[in-house]
Scaffold this motif. Sequence first.
Motif, PDB file in Angstrom:
ATOM      1  N   SER A  23      -0.504  -0.010  17.112  1.00  0.00           N
ATOM      2  CA  SER A  23      -1.388  -0.664  18.058  1.00  0.00           C
ATOM      3  C   SER A  23      -1.751  -2.045  17.528  1.00  0.00           C
ATOM      4  N   ILE A  24      -2.433  -2.812  18.353  1.00  0.00           N
ATOM      5  CA  ILE A  24      -2.918  -4.113  17.894  1.00  0.00           C
ATOM      6  C   ILE A  24      -4.139  -3.863  17.028  1.00  0.00           C
ATOM      7  N   PHE A  25      -3.970  -4.031  15.724  1.00  0.00           N
ATOM      8  CA  PHE A  25      -4.991  -3.638  14.766  1.00  0.00           C
ATOM      9  C   PHE A  25      -6.312  -4.356  15.012  1.00  0.00           C
ATOM     10  N   SER A  26      -6.259  -5.622  15.348  1.00  0.00           N
ATOM     11  CA  SER A  26      -7.486  -6.399  15.513  1.00  0.00           C
ATOM     12  C   SER A  26      -8.353  -5.879  16.658  1.00  0.00           C
ATOM     13  N   ASN A  27      -7.779  -5.058  17.524  1.00  0.00           N
ATOM     14  CA  ASN A  27      -8.539  -4.474  18.634  1.00  0.00           C
ATOM     15  C   ASN A  27      -9.175  -3.140  18.279  1.00  0.00           C
ATOM     16  N   LEU A  28      -8.951  -2.672  17.067  1.00  0.00           N
ATOM     17  CA  LEU A  28      -9.439  -1.363  16.640  1.00  0.00           C
ATOM     18  C   LEU A  28     -10.739  -1.466  15.853  1.00  0.00           C
ATOM     19  N   ARG A  37     -11.581  -5.388   6.063  1.00  0.00           N
ATOM     20  CA  ARG A  37     -10.334  -5.255   6.818  1.00  0.00           C
ATOM     21  C   ARG A  37      -9.513  -6.526   6.682  1.00  0.00           C
ATOM     22  N   ASP A  38      -8.209  -6.349   6.774  1.00  0.00           N
ATOM     23  CA  ASP A  38      -7.280  -7.470   6.747  1.00  0.00           C
ATOM     24  C   ASP A  38      -6.410  -7.333   7.996  1.00  0.00           C
ATOM     25  N   ASN A  39      -6.737  -8.079   9.012  1.00  0.00           N
ATOM     26  CA  ASN A  39      -6.016  -7.947  10.275  1.00  0.00           C
ATOM     27  C   ASN A  39      -4.559  -8.405  10.162  1.00  0.00           C
ATOM     28  N   ALA A  40      -4.291  -9.312   9.243  1.00  0.00           N
ATOM     29  CA  ALA A  40      -2.916  -9.781   9.071  1.00  0.00           C
ATOM     30  C   ALA A  40      -2.015  -8.687   8.489  1.00  0.00           C
ATOM     31  N   LYS A  41      -2.619  -7.784   7.720  1.00  0.00           N
ATOM     32  CA  LYS A  41      -1.853  -6.710   7.076  1.00  0.00           C
ATOM     33  C   LYS A  41      -2.055  -5.357   7.736  1.00  0.00           C
ATOM     34  N   ASN A  42      -2.885  -5.301   8.777  1.00  0.00           N
ATOM     35  CA  ASN A  42      -3.197  -4.028   9.446  1.00  0.00           C
ATOM     36  C   ASN A  42      -3.775  -3.015   8.461  1.00  0.00           C
ATOM     37  N   MET A  43      -4.704  -3.491   7.637  1.00  0.00           N
ATOM     38  CA  MET A  43      -5.267  -2.649   6.592  1.00  0.00           C
ATOM     39  C   MET A  43      -6.790  -2.652   6.666  1.00  0.00           C
ATOM     40  N   VAL A  44      -7.364  -1.517   6.296  1.00  0.00           N
ATOM     41  CA  VAL A  44      -8.804  -1.435   6.078  1.00  0.00           C
ATOM     42  C   VAL A  44      -9.006  -0.810   4.706  1.00  0.00           C
ATOM     43  N   TYR A  45     -10.047  -1.252   4.025  1.00  0.00           N
ATOM     44  CA  TYR A  45     -10.286  -0.843   2.651  1.00  0.00           C
ATOM     45  C   TYR A  45     -11.712  -0.301   2.500  1.00  0.00           C
ATOM     46  N   LEU A  46     -11.878   0.543   1.486  1.00  0.00           N
ATOM     47  CA  LEU A  46     -13.195   0.998   1.102  1.00  0.00           C
ATOM     48  C   LEU A  46     -13.286   0.880  -0.415  1.00  0.00           C
ATOM     49  N   GLU A  47     -14.056  -0.093  -0.852  1.00  0.00           N
ATOM     50  CA  GLU A  47     -14.300  -0.278  -2.280  1.00  0.00           C
ATOM     51  C   GLU A  47     -15.512   0.575  -2.652  1.00  0.00           C
ATOM     52  N   PHE A  71     -20.108  10.360   8.331  1.00  0.00           N
ATOM     53  CA  PHE A  71     -19.827   8.933   8.396  1.00  0.00           C
ATOM     54  C   PHE A  71     -20.127   8.268   7.056  1.00  0.00           C
ATOM     55  N   VAL A  72     -19.253   7.345   6.664  1.00  0.00           N
ATOM     56  CA  VAL A  72     -19.460   6.597   5.422  1.00  0.00           C
ATOM     57  C   VAL A  72     -19.714   5.121   5.734  1.00  0.00           C
ATOM     58  N   ALA A  73     -18.773   4.515   6.446  1.00  0.00           N
ATOM     59  CA  ALA A  73     -18.870   3.085   6.741  1.00  0.00           C
ATOM     60  C   ALA A  73     -17.960   2.756   7.904  1.00  0.00           C
ATOM     61  N   ALA A  74     -18.289   1.664   8.581  1.00  0.00           N
ATOM     62  CA  ALA A  74     -17.470   1.203   9.694  1.00  0.00           C
ATOM     63  C   ALA A  74     -17.413  -0.318   9.683  1.00  0.00           C
ATOM     64  N   ILE A  75     -16.391  -0.842  10.359  1.00  0.00           N
ATOM     65  CA  ILE A  75     -16.270  -2.294  10.480  1.00  0.00           C
ATOM     66  C   ILE A  75     -15.743  -2.604  11.875  1.00  0.00           C
ATOM     67  N   THR A  76     -16.422  -3.513  12.533  1.00  0.00           N
ATOM     68  CA  THR A  76     -16.078  -3.818  13.916  1.00  0.00           C
ATOM     69  C   THR A  76     -14.841  -4.710  13.990  1.00  0.00           C
ATOM     70  N   THR A  77     -14.399  -4.940  15.196  1.00  0.00           N
ATOM     71  CA  THR A  77     -13.278  -5.857  15.390  1.00  0.00           C
ATOM     72  C   THR A  77     -13.638  -7.269  14.933  1.00  0.00           C
TER      73      THR A  77
END
Length: 115
Positions: free
Chosen positions: A27-32, A71-81, A47-53
């Motif tokens: 899917s288009i990651f930036s829309n998620l 999140r890194d929209n260019a890489k379609n990645m989300v991270y949790l440090e 629930f732990v954490a969330a990040i909006t578009t």
Amino acid sequence: QVQLVESGGGLVQPGGSLRLSCAASGSIFSNLHMAWYRQAPGKQREFVAAITTGSIPNYLDSMKGRFTISRDNAKNMVYLEMNSLKPEDTAVYYCNARRFPDEYWGQGTQVTVSS
């Protein structure tokens, strides 16, 4: 359809750090709207954490200051440090994606905090 694959879990000592990653495809990651949840043995998923578009983060209060979602929209990645980990952080951590009205889950990655 969205596919989510988590990685980065493992065994860490109390006070240690881990960085979880979630790779999204289909899917288009930036829309998620992306989030992390966790489920400890015998407990409900929480629930732990969330990040909006728009990359605005939101955390469960007990995670603030220890966990950072990004999140890194260019890489379609989300991270949790995760820092200053405690034994009670032991759980399976799940990546979650939402695009109304659909919701998707990854398979989870185990995080164990123990000495």
